[in-house]
Design a protein around this motif. Sequence first.
Motif, PDB file in Angstrom:
ATOM      1  N   ALA A 166      -0.353 -12.199  39.721  1.00  0.00           N
ATOM      2  CA  ALA A 166      -0.684 -11.538  38.455  1.00  0.00           C
ATOM      3  C   ALA A 166      -0.939 -10.054  38.642  1.00  0.00           C
ATOM      4  O   ALA A 166      -0.670  -9.246  37.744  1.00  0.00           O
ATOM      5  N   MET A 167      -1.440  -9.661  39.812  1.00  0.00           N
ATOM      6  CA  MET A 167      -1.703  -8.248  40.072  1.00  0.00           C
ATOM      7  C   MET A 167      -0.399  -7.457  40.172  1.00  0.00           C
ATOM      8  O   MET A 167      -0.348  -6.281  39.805  1.00  0.00           O
TER       9      MET A 167
ATOM     10  N   LYS B 263       0.748  -6.712  36.423  1.00  0.00           N
ATOM     11  CA  LYS B 263      -0.128  -6.079  35.441  1.00  0.00           C
ATOM     12  C   LYS B 263       0.489  -4.796  34.894  1.00  0.00           C
ATOM     13  O   LYS B 263       0.750  -3.853  35.637  1.00  0.00           O
TER      14      LYS B 263
ATOM     15  N   HIS C 170       0.908  -1.149  32.748  1.00  0.00           N
ATOM     16  CA  HIS C 170       0.087   0.026  32.500  1.00  0.00           C
ATOM     17  C   HIS C 170      -0.364   0.062  31.041  1.00  0.00           C
ATOM     18  O   HIS C 170       0.399  -0.302  30.140  1.00  0.00           O
ATOM     19  N   ASP C 171      -1.580   0.517  30.814  1.00  0.00           N
ATOM     20  CA  ASP C 171      -2.035   0.854  29.470  1.00  0.00           C
ATOM     21  C   ASP C 171      -1.539   2.260  29.141  1.00  0.00           C
ATOM     22  O   ASP C 171      -1.280   3.059  30.033  1.00  0.00           O
TER      23      ASP C 171
ATOM     24  N   ALA D 165      -2.327  -0.102  37.964  1.00  0.00           N
ATOM     25  CA  ALA D 165      -1.576  -1.250  37.457  1.00  0.00           C
ATOM     26  C   ALA D 165      -0.579  -1.770  38.505  1.00  0.00           C
ATOM     27  O   ALA D 165      -0.842  -1.716  39.702  1.00  0.00           O
ATOM     28  N   PHE D 166       0.572  -2.284  38.044  1.00  0.00           N
ATOM     29  CA  PHE D 166       1.486  -2.973  38.954  1.00  0.00           C
ATOM     30  C   PHE D 166       2.042  -2.068  40.037  1.00  0.00           C
ATOM     31  O   PHE D 166       2.349  -2.525  41.149  1.00  0.00           O
TER      32      PHE D 166
ATOM     33  N   TYR E   9       4.379  -7.435  28.553  1.00  0.00           N
ATOM     34  CA  TYR E   9       4.583  -6.497  29.658  1.00  0.00           C
ATOM     35  C   TYR E   9       5.244  -5.195  29.197  1.00  0.00           C
ATOM     36  O   TYR E   9       5.943  -4.522  29.942  1.00  0.00           O
TER      37      TYR E   9
END
Length: 540
Positions: free
Chosen positions: A403-404, A407, A409-410, A307-308, A294
Amino acid sequence: MPLDRPAASLPPVILRAAPDVDRVLTADALAFVAELQGRFGLRLNALMIARSRRQERIDRGELPDYLPETKDIRQGIWEAAPVPQVLRDRRVEITGPVERKMMINALNSGAKVFMADFEDATAPSFANIIAGHGNMIDYRDGLLAFDDPKTGKNYRVGPDPALLIVRPRGLHMAEANVLIGGQPVSAALFDFGLTIWHCGRALAATERGPFYYLPKIESHDEARLWNDIFLFAQEKVGLAKGTIKATVLIETLPAAFEMDEIIWQLRDHIAGLNCGRWDYIFSYIKTLRNHGAYLLPDRAEVTMDRAFLAVYAARLVKVCHRRGIHAMGGMSAAIPVKGDSAANVAAFARVRADKEREVRMGHDGTWVAHPDLVPVALEVFDAEMPLANQIRKQRQEARIVPAMLLKPHDGRITEAGVRTNISVAIEYLANWLSGRGAVPIHNLMEDAATAEISRAQLWQWLRHGAAVELADGDSTRLTTEWLGALIQEEIVAILGRLGPTGFHRGHYASAARIVQEAVTAETLPDFITAPAYDVLNVLD
């Protein structure tokens, strides 16, 4: 923080003087705070222990999830008590510290609501806290005014001020300068107790309060504590049940999994939930600190549209509208840039895009940090939301699984990002130690969440040996040695800008030490403001 004996037998002890202290800390007000501490202190302490126990379980591998024992609440068909008429239109709220001139400017800003912040935007020196409570009393009496001796300007509250909502300090904080039974009183109970005691009846008589923002809540059990505090205070002060209305900041990762349950516990007193985005990013890092999966990229890449963060905002709107309360958007920290019209145009465009995203997602209002941004945000919400709010527009179609909400960030971790986190953490904390809680840095109005995100990211990257992209395109692992060298370089840069006298007068040396200790600690400290508060009390 809490006590093992009834407060009635333990008269409060005030450890230091401050202007206005006799007017604020009257015998009856102090007795009420002591009664709050005696009645709720043990429960508060147990809840702080529960926080630590939950964090230990997550550190060992148990990820946050919806609570099976409260499934009936989440799936039940129910709504919170109706929101008062005066609170139905909150399309733009401005936030700021409880400093006198800034309070007046915020009240006159044209925003619908002003959140007077005893927490992240106020450095909690005893003088600042007492002055803030004195300002609240003057607001109550219509006497809030300021004549600036430096400029000769006069500041007065206008005829149609913003509605005032108070944010007391968080449940984890202590007011070290007031002791009961030899222990510091809870800062949350101190701030809430003084404002409700001094101002509650007057605000209720005009139907403009008392209203609160509740920060840093992590569970519905903590919400239940606040509800019980409200019930007791209303009875003690002489207010009808449900008079107090609170908006809860969902600014911790655990709370995002308990939104329905938090509303349920406060259902007679709740007005809304708020996306406290900056502290939420910090909490995400802190909660998942032991889990390398994470890892987050540079702060600039951790945006609300994916993302999250995007899922968290969507869930907040969905839950709030199902329960009949406001879903408040997050802070736009941009501030005007003097003498740079191009920078202002770009900054205001980013704010406008952020507010368009929020109102189209379903938010009923949003936050700004500067009066010049109020018209920008109002224009967006006026165009997209013609009614007072859009609570009745349901957003129930999305199914959000745990899980969402986790998640990451990339994105890239860069040397520039590392350096920015170092410099911003030191810059903010140095100002905080000098008594300023709202600080303009790099054309953003920053509060304590800035330092928390910055140092937490540094700790996370160091702890998990993150690969950092260098300016020349190569990459290397972040190590303690390299981080120490970068901190030293940033200190030299600050010295070059301020000179030795300014560096030490601004408490930069103390700030740099606190930041370095926090980012190299074996375990990520819960709050950097905790050790910094000890230093602040020495300097105050």
